[in-house]
Design an enzyme around this catalytic site. Sequence first.
Site, short mmCIF file in Angstrom:
data_model
loop_
_atom_site.label_atom_id
_atom_site.label_comp_id
_atom_site.label_asym_id
_atom_site.label_seq_id
_atom_site.Cartn_x
_atom_site.Cartn_y
_atom_site.Cartn_z
N GLY A 153 -1.64 -0.54 -5.88
CA GLY A 153 -2.54 -1.25 -6.78
C GLY A 153 -3.07 -0.37 -7.89
O GLY A 153 -3.99 -0.77 -8.60
N CYS A 154 -2.50 0.81 -8.07
CA CYS A 154 -3.05 1.78 -9.02
C CYS A 154 -1.96 2.30 -9.93
O CYS A 154 -1.04 2.97 -9.47
CB CYS A 154 -3.70 2.94 -8.27
#
Length: 288
Positions: A129-130
């Site tokens: 998610g990064c």
Amino acid sequence: MDQATAWVAPSPVPPALSRPLSREGVRLVPATVCTGTAMAEREETVIDEVPVGLVYAGDLFSVMLATPTDLEDFATGFSLSEGIVGSAEELTVTAIDEVTDGVRIRIELPVERLAALLRRKRNLMGGSGCGRCGTDSFAEALRPLDPVRSTARIAPDAIRRAMAALPSGQRMNRETGAVHAAGFARPNGQLVAVREDVGRHNALDKLIGALARSGVDPAGGFVVVSSRCSFEMVHKTAAAGIPLIAAISAPTSLCVGFAEAVDVGVVAYVRDGRFTVYAAPSRVLTSA
């Protein structure tokens, strides 16, 4: 501490990596389904998420948690969107190795590109998610870019058409319900490529790589994504020279500010026949 409560160190190899990776990006796992008062054992399909290391000239630069599909596209798109190379022709993927702890993509670069890369090395972990994890300075995390030069302007109907077509290219999401997608559309809204990944930024990198490897002009269309539009999404879009990104969910403040600076249209909440333009409104055609 007695034996019953003694802490046991976890295995260094997660269970998901103890079996060969699926080239389809999904796998079956045992699960228990509860329906009312009944419990049933069965197998469920889940998306693969593994550490994927990008190794340039033998040196590990970054590790991202990703779905191990379309890995040559991923290596190419990541290298382009991170400014490691200026074109797909400048890199060669020499091997994709399945190792005990994940996957390593081995990449060769021209000498001058490798020297520049070593000056900005970032071999930290990036989560699924990064998209800007692993950077070790504010300057690197917010790396400036030139404005996108494309003259393209996109009609509202084309944006709606492309977003409506995106699910048809999401095979892994239909099987698991846990996957993001990024698609590239012509100005008329026709999708020409879709890539999926457990991470939204990985899906976009895979898409950028696919466009570069197939010779599609990124300035001649726009991106649709099945996620929110955060800074790293618009940064990668701008780095690829794509003039507009349309998201099914919301943008962030940093995304909007950066998009204005690089003249990338940001369209969000594309659903139910409507959307909102947050940045570079001239990228969207208005009715005469």
